[in-house]
Design a protein around this motif. Structure first.
Motif, PDB file in Angstrom:
ATOM      1  N   ASP A 191       0.520  -1.420  -0.107  1.00  0.00           N
ATOM      2  CA  ASP A 191      -0.284   0.219   0.112  1.00  0.00           C
ATOM      3  C   ASP A 191       0.918   1.546  -0.151  1.00  0.00           C
ATOM      4  OD1 ASP A 191      -1.301   2.410   0.695  1.00  0.00           O
ATOM      5  OD2 ASP A 191      -3.023   0.833   1.612  1.00  0.00           O
ATOM      6  N   LEU A 192       1.034   2.036  -1.325  1.00  0.00           N
ATOM      7  CA  LEU A 192       2.032   2.851  -1.133  1.00  0.00           C
ATOM      8  C   LEU A 192       1.516   3.739  -0.109  1.00  0.00           C
ATOM      9  CD1 LEU A 192       2.340   3.289  -4.838  1.00  0.00           C
ATOM     10  CD2 LEU A 192       2.895   2.301  -3.798  1.00  0.00           C
ATOM     11  N   GLN A 193       0.679   4.841  -0.101  1.00  0.00           N
ATOM     12  CA  GLN A 193       0.716   5.791   1.108  1.00  0.00           C
ATOM     13  C   GLN A 193       0.490   4.812   2.286  1.00  0.00           C
ATOM     14  OE1 GLN A 193      -2.205   4.770  -1.542  1.00  0.00           O
ATOM     15  NE2 GLN A 193      -2.113   7.158  -2.663  1.00  0.00           N
ATOM     16  N   ARG A 194       0.057   4.040   2.755  1.00  0.00           N
ATOM     17  CA  ARG A 194      -0.182   3.482   3.727  1.00  0.00           C
ATOM     18  C   ARG A 194       1.747   3.075   4.377  1.00  0.00           C
ATOM     19  NH1 ARG A 194      -1.951  -2.194   4.630  1.00  0.00           N
ATOM     20  NH2 ARG A 194      -0.164  -2.291   4.333  1.00  0.00           N
ATOM     21  N   ASP A 195       2.148   2.736   3.884  1.00  0.00           N
ATOM     22  CA  ASP A 195       3.732   2.427   4.053  1.00  0.00           C
ATOM     23  C   ASP A 195       4.956   3.576   3.732  1.00  0.00           C
ATOM     24  OD1 ASP A 195       2.765  -0.607   4.996  1.00  0.00           O
ATOM     25  OD2 ASP A 195       2.139  -0.963   3.239  1.00  0.00           O
ATOM     26  N   GLY A 196       4.040   4.379   2.659  1.00  0.00           N
ATOM     27  CA  GLY A 196       5.090   5.778   2.166  1.00  0.00           C
ATOM     28  C   GLY A 196       6.222   5.524   1.709  1.00  0.00           C
ATOM     29  N   PHE A 197       5.917   4.626   0.186  1.00  0.00           N
ATOM     30  CA  PHE A 197       5.939   4.625  -1.068  1.00  0.00           C
ATOM     31  C   PHE A 197       5.683   5.238  -1.493  1.00  0.00           C
ATOM     32  CE2 PHE A 197       6.315   0.204   0.600  1.00  0.00           C
ATOM     33  CZ  PHE A 197       8.194   0.213   0.868  1.00  0.00           C
ATOM     34  N   HIS A 198       6.547   5.959  -2.557  1.00  0.00           N
ATOM     35  CA  HIS A 198       6.581   7.017  -3.570  1.00  0.00           C
ATOM     36  C   HIS A 198       6.101   6.544  -5.165  1.00  0.00           C
ATOM     37  CE1 HIS A 198       9.548   8.933  -1.452  1.00  0.00           C
ATOM     38  NE2 HIS A 198       8.860  10.071  -0.975  1.00  0.00           N
ATOM     39  N   VAL A 199       6.290   5.011  -5.303  1.00  0.00           N
ATOM     40  CA  VAL A 199       5.939   4.515  -6.909  1.00  0.00           C
ATOM     41  C   VAL A 199       6.336   3.477  -6.164  1.00  0.00           C
ATOM     42  CG1 VAL A 199       8.737   4.960  -7.180  1.00  0.00           C
ATOM     43  CG2 VAL A 199       7.248   4.501  -9.026  1.00  0.00           C
ATOM     44  N   ALA A 200       6.032   2.203  -7.873  1.00  0.00           N
ATOM     45  CA  ALA A 200       5.982   0.772  -7.354  1.00  0.00           C
ATOM     46  C   ALA A 200       6.507   0.913  -9.470  1.00  0.00           C
ATOM     47  CB  ALA A 200       5.037   0.197  -6.710  1.00  0.00           C
ATOM     48  N   LEU A 201       6.977  -0.749  -9.311  1.00  0.00           N
ATOM     49  CA  LEU A 201       6.870  -1.222 -10.807  1.00  0.00           C
ATOM     50  C   LEU A 201       6.175  -2.775  -9.757  1.00  0.00           C
ATOM     51  CD1 LEU A 201      10.467  -0.992 -11.669  1.00  0.00           C
ATOM     52  CD2 LEU A 201       8.729   0.058 -12.479  1.00  0.00           C
ATOM     53  N   ARG A 202       4.265  -2.771 -10.705  1.00  0.00           N
ATOM     54  CA  ARG A 202       3.551  -4.337 -10.481  1.00  0.00           C
ATOM     55  C   ARG A 202       3.994  -4.854 -11.358  1.00  0.00           C
ATOM     56  NH1 ARG A 202      -0.678  -1.608  -5.960  1.00  0.00           N
ATOM     57  NH2 ARG A 202       0.326  -0.559  -4.841  1.00  0.00           N
ATOM     58  N   GLN A 203       2.775  -5.890 -12.066  1.00  0.00           N
ATOM     59  CA  GLN A 203       2.480  -6.966 -13.126  1.00  0.00           C
ATOM     60  C   GLN A 203       1.324  -6.917 -12.527  1.00  0.00           C
ATOM     61  OE1 GLN A 203       5.248 -10.313 -11.977  1.00  0.00           O
ATOM     62  NE2 GLN A 203       4.686 -10.659 -13.814  1.00  0.00           N
ATOM     63  N   GLY A 204       0.291  -6.463 -13.951  1.00  0.00           N
ATOM     64  CA  GLY A 204      -1.280  -6.511 -13.457  1.00  0.00           C
ATOM     65  C   GLY A 204      -1.857  -6.452 -15.045  1.00  0.00           C
ATOM     66  N   ARG A 205      -2.846  -5.739 -15.051  1.00  0.00           N
ATOM     67  CA  ARG A 205      -4.047  -5.202 -15.630  1.00  0.00           C
ATOM     68  C   ARG A 205      -4.126  -3.644 -16.284  1.00  0.00           C
ATOM     69  NH1 ARG A 205      -7.842  -8.538 -18.297  1.00  0.00           N
ATOM     70  NH2 ARG A 205      -7.490 -10.530 -17.632  1.00  0.00           N
ATOM     71  N   GLY A 206      -3.409  -3.058 -14.762  1.00  0.00           N
ATOM     72  CA  GLY A 206      -3.223  -1.265 -14.322  1.00  0.00           C
ATOM     73  C   GLY A 206      -4.889  -1.536 -13.644  1.00  0.00           C
ATOM     74  N   GLY A 207      -5.162   0.027 -13.231  1.00  0.00           N
ATOM     75  CA  GLY A 207      -6.320   0.104 -12.526  1.00  0.00           C
ATOM     76  C   GLY A 207      -6.453   0.456 -11.368  1.00  0.00           C
ATOM     77  N   TRP A 208      -5.032   0.332 -10.064  1.00  0.00           N
ATOM     78  CA  TRP A 208      -5.529   0.072  -8.406  1.00  0.00           C
ATOM     79  C   TRP A 208      -5.907   1.180  -8.688  1.00  0.00           C
ATOM     80  CZ3 TRP A 208      -1.162  -2.016 -11.506  1.00  0.00           C
ATOM     81  CH2 TRP A 208      -0.667  -2.566 -11.811  1.00  0.00           C
ATOM     82  N   MET A 209      -6.765   1.220  -7.396  1.00  0.00           N
ATOM     83  CA  MET A 209      -7.964   1.952  -6.647  1.00  0.00           C
ATOM     84  C   MET A 209      -7.204   3.557  -6.157  1.00  0.00           C
ATOM     85  SD  MET A 209     -11.110   1.805  -4.133  1.00  0.00           S
ATOM     86  CE  MET A 209     -10.040   2.085  -3.223  1.00  0.00           C
ATOM     87  N   GLY A 210      -7.180   4.549  -6.346  1.00  0.00           N
ATOM     88  CA  GLY A 210      -7.058   5.794  -6.020  1.00  0.00           C
ATOM     89  C   GLY A 210      -5.157   6.171  -6.626  1.00  0.00           C
ATOM     90  N   LEU A 211      -4.840   5.305  -7.373  1.00  0.00           N
ATOM     91  CA  LEU A 211      -3.440   5.145  -8.338  1.00  0.00           C
ATOM     92  C   LEU A 211      -3.266   5.700  -9.649  1.00  0.00           C
ATOM     93  CD1 LEU A 211      -1.233   2.281  -6.007  1.00  0.00           C
ATOM     94  CD2 LEU A 211      -1.829   4.745  -5.955  1.00  0.00           C
TER      95      LEU A 211
END
Length: 327
Positions: free
Chosen positions: A139-159
């Motif tokens: 969780d970027l906001q909760r865990d204090g990260f600025h950015v992530a590199l992810r696999q998936g379909r896209g469309g993560w809520m709030g990002l």
């Protein structure tokens, strides 16, 4: 009934969100570091100000009613934006403005990002990257990260997300294994030590025209380790096309077939993901630009490598040559 935000008790909204998600006041109290009675009071204040109930009480459990469900959708989005705003403010504070906190899958970090870090340092010596590797989606906001590199379909809520590249699976092996198998055709692979997931191998062989049940000699929870095993001649692997690109270029691996497998739409595409509030933050803009440039630079060598390979499937496959395996 409250019809505007002028008197909405904003301090109760995080408690409401926690209670709505957990449906348990005791769990909410633990998460929010409050007493059980304080949680009940805050929810009561919110309902009193709104003029209608948000939960149904069922013994010790609380369950959102329709009004509560409608409010939760807006509250989650609003709190996510606030969290992102706090993160952006912290990022620009003195002493932290030039440090990017990045979370990424271990295999992607090992096989793709780390080999390019020297070029990043040469381009942006003033921006430090704090790298975190995990197979869990953070969780970027909760865990204090600025950015992530992810696999998936896209469309993560709030990002916000930006597509980097697609990466289907390809068959690779060490140069020694490739030389031994050259000209044997797809059927020859059925007799080899296979690395990875049996279901994916079955799909790959089926796509090549062979129906059989494979029994890989080893499976892995980390693709980077699997590709290391292939480089050491321990077997043949199905690896992500972009993950093996550097090893193909350096001669550590050889691609055995031009056939690609893309069975898992949820994982075949890589995205850059970040809170919308950080979209104009200069360090993140530089990272975005650099990543897209690295992808463009990599694509041409990958295609050139494929064009000079003599793929195994140039030889006609004979189904009778395939060893039939029991499940």
């Amino acid at each position: 009934m409250l019809t505007s935000m002028s008197r909405l008790p904003l301090h109760t909204l995080p408690v409401f969100r926690s209670a709505a998600l957990s449906q348990n006041l005791r769990a909410t109290a633990l998460e929010m570091h409050l007493t059980h009675s304080a949680v009940s009071q805050q929810i009561g204040v919110l309902e009193q100000q709104l003029g209608f109930a948000l939960f149904e009480r069922r013994g010790r459990r609380i369950v959102l009613n329709e009004a509560g469900q409608a409010l939760l959708c807006s509250v989650e989005s609003a709190l996510a934006q606030l969290d992102a705003g706090v993160l952006a403010a912290a990022a620009t504070a003195t002493g932290t403005a030039q440090r990017l906190r990045l979370t990424v899958m271990p295999s992607f970090l090992q096989r793709w990002l780390l080999p390019r870090m020297q070029r990043w340092r040469e381009r942006h010596p003033d921006i430090a990257l704090e790298l975190h590797s995990s197979q869990q989606v953070m969780d970027l906001q909760r865990d204090g990260f600025h950015v992530a590199l992810r696999q998936g379909r896209g469309g993560w809520m709030g990002l916000s997300d930006e597509r980097l590249f697609d990466s289907p699976l390809v068959v690779v092996a060490s140069p020694a294994t490739a030389r031994r198998l050259q000209g044997g055709g797809v059927a020859a692979l059925a007799h080899e030590a296979l690395l990875g997931d049996a279901e994916l191998w079955d799909l790959w062989f089926s796509q090549a025209g062979l129906t059989l049940k494979t029994n890989p000699v080893a499976s892995f929870n980390d693709a980077g380790i699997m590709l290391q095993a292939a480089e050491q001649g321990l077997g043949i692997a199905l690896g992500r096309e972009f993950m093996v690109a550097d090893a193909l270029r350096d001669g550590l691996l050889v691609r055995l077939s031009e056939q690609r497998l893309a069975p898992d739409a949820d994982y075949a595409t890589y995205f850059l993901v970040y809170p919308p509030a950080l979209g104009d933050w200069a360090p993140l803009q530089k990272l975005r630009s650099w990543l897209h440039e690295e992808v463009r630079v990599l694509q041409e060598p990958v295609n050139a490598t494929l064009s000079i390979l003599a793929p195994l499937d140039a030889a006609p496959a004979k189904k009778s040559a395939a060893r039939k395996k029991t499940p």
